[in-house]
Design a protein around this motif. Structure first.
Motif, mmCIF file in Angstrom:
data_model
loop_
_atom_site.group_PDB
_atom_site.id
_atom_site.type_symbol
_atom_site.label_atom_id
_atom_site.label_comp_id
_atom_site.label_asym_id
_atom_site.label_seq_id
_atom_site.Cartn_x
_atom_site.Cartn_y
_atom_site.Cartn_z
ATOM 1 N N SER A 1 12.858 -76.047 -22.349
ATOM 2 C CA SER A 1 11.413 -76.242 -22.380
ATOM 3 C C SER A 1 10.712 -75.099 -23.105
ATOM 4 O O SER A 1 11.289 -74.023 -23.314
ATOM 5 C CB SER A 1 10.875 -76.350 -20.952
ATOM 6 O OG SER A 1 11.107 -75.132 -20.252
ATOM 7 N N ARG B 1 12.990 -74.548 -17.873
ATOM 8 C CA ARG B 1 13.856 -75.713 -17.640
ATOM 9 C C ARG B 1 14.901 -75.790 -18.734
ATOM 10 O O ARG B 1 14.605 -75.693 -19.916
ATOM 11 C CB ARG B 1 13.034 -76.997 -17.614
ATOM 12 C CG ARG B 1 12.178 -77.175 -16.372
ATOM 13 C CD ARG B 1 11.592 -78.568 -16.350
ATOM 14 N NE ARG B 1 12.644 -79.570 -16.152
ATOM 15 C CZ ARG B 1 12.469 -80.870 -16.413
ATOM 16 N NH1 ARG B 1 11.320 -81.304 -16.908
ATOM 17 N NH2 ARG B 1 13.440 -81.720 -16.186
ATOM 18 N N ARG B 2 16.138 -75.982 -18.309
ATOM 19 C CA ARG B 2 17.266 -76.139 -19.212
ATOM 20 C C ARG B 2 18.082 -77.336 -18.769
ATOM 21 O O ARG B 2 18.120 -77.683 -17.586
ATOM 22 C CB ARG B 2 18.171 -74.895 -19.184
ATOM 23 C CG ARG B 2 17.567 -73.652 -19.726
ATOM 24 C CD ARG B 2 18.503 -72.469 -19.501
ATOM 25 N NE ARG B 2 18.041 -71.260 -20.174
ATOM 26 C CZ ARG B 2 17.141 -70.443 -19.691
ATOM 27 N NH1 ARG B 2 16.570 -70.693 -18.529
ATOM 28 N NH2 ARG B 2 16.774 -69.362 -20.366
ATOM 29 N N TYR B 3 18.770 -77.924 -19.730
ATOM 30 C CA TYR B 3 19.693 -79.015 -19.397
ATOM 31 C C TYR B 3 20.838 -78.969 -20.394
ATOM 32 O O TYR B 3 20.626 -78.701 -21.575
ATOM 33 C CB TYR B 3 18.975 -80.361 -19.467
ATOM 34 C CG TYR B 3 19.754 -81.479 -18.828
ATOM 35 C CD1 TYR B 3 20.598 -82.288 -19.579
ATOM 36 C CD2 TYR B 3 19.655 -81.712 -17.463
ATOM 37 C CE1 TYR B 3 21.312 -83.299 -18.982
ATOM 38 C CE2 TYR B 3 20.372 -82.725 -16.857
ATOM 39 C CZ TYR B 3 21.198 -83.524 -17.632
ATOM 40 O OH TYR B 3 21.919 -84.520 -17.045
ATOM 41 N N THR C 1 6.949 -77.398 -19.364
ATOM 42 C CA THR C 1 8.204 -77.640 -18.663
ATOM 43 C C THR C 1 8.957 -78.873 -19.164
ATOM 44 O O THR C 1 10.000 -79.212 -18.631
ATOM 45 C CB THR C 1 7.939 -77.817 -17.161
ATOM 46 O OG1 THR C 1 7.013 -78.883 -16.979
ATOM 47 C CG2 THR C 1 7.378 -76.532 -16.563
#
Length: 127
Positions: free
Chosen positions: A52, A57-59, A105
Motif C-alpha cells: 500500500s 499493508r503487504r501481500y 491502505t
C-alpha cells in the motif's frame, strides 16, 4: 503519468539473494499502491507482492512468502523487492507496477488493476 524503471536483476545461485529496485518519476506527488509481478519462460505473468501507499499493508504470493519482502521509500520514490533463498523457479522477468490510490491502505493483486508498468528486469537463478 508515472514512469517506472526496475533495476537490480542478474544471475545468482540457488540460495542467494537479490534486491530489486523500482524508481518512479513523473507525477510522483500522487499516492500509488505498488506491486511486483513476474513472468517466467513460457508462463503467464503472475503476482508476486503488493504494498500500500502507506506501507502498512503487504501481500505476497504463497510461492514467495517468507522469502521475499516488499518495501518502499516514498521520499526516494522507490519500491524494493528483497529476494532471499532464491530458487531456480524464481527465474523470470520481474516487473513493478503502480496504481493511483485514494486510500493509503489499498493493495491490488491483479495485473489488470495497475495503470503503470516498468520495462522489467531479468532474474536468473542457477541450480
Amino acid at each position: 503519468q508515472v514512469q517506472l524503471v526496475e533495476s537490480g536483476g542478474g544471475l545468482v545461485q540457488a540460495g542467494g539473494s537479490l534486491r530489486l529496485s523500482c524508481a518512479a518519476s513523473g507525477r510522483t506527488s500522487s499516492a500509488y499502491a505498488m506491486g511486483w509481478f513476474r513472468q517466467g519462460p513460457g508462463t503467464e505473468r503472475e503476482f508476486v507482492a503488493a504494498l500500500s501507499w502507506s506501507g502498512g499493508r503487504r501481500y505476497y504470493a504463497e510461492s514467495v512468502k517468507g522469502r521475499f519482502t516488499i518495501s518502499r521509500d516514498n521520499a526516494k520514490n522507490t519500491v524494493y523487492l528483497q529476494m532471499n533463498s532464491l530458487k531456480p523457479e524464481d527465474t523470470a522477468v520481474y516487473y513493478c507496477a503502480a496504481k493511483p490510490s485514494m486510500y493509503g491502505t489499498s493493495i491490488y493483486l491483479s495485473d489488470y488493476e495497475y495503470d503503470y508498468w516498468g520495462q522489467g528486469t531479468q532474474v536468473t537463478v542457477s541450480s
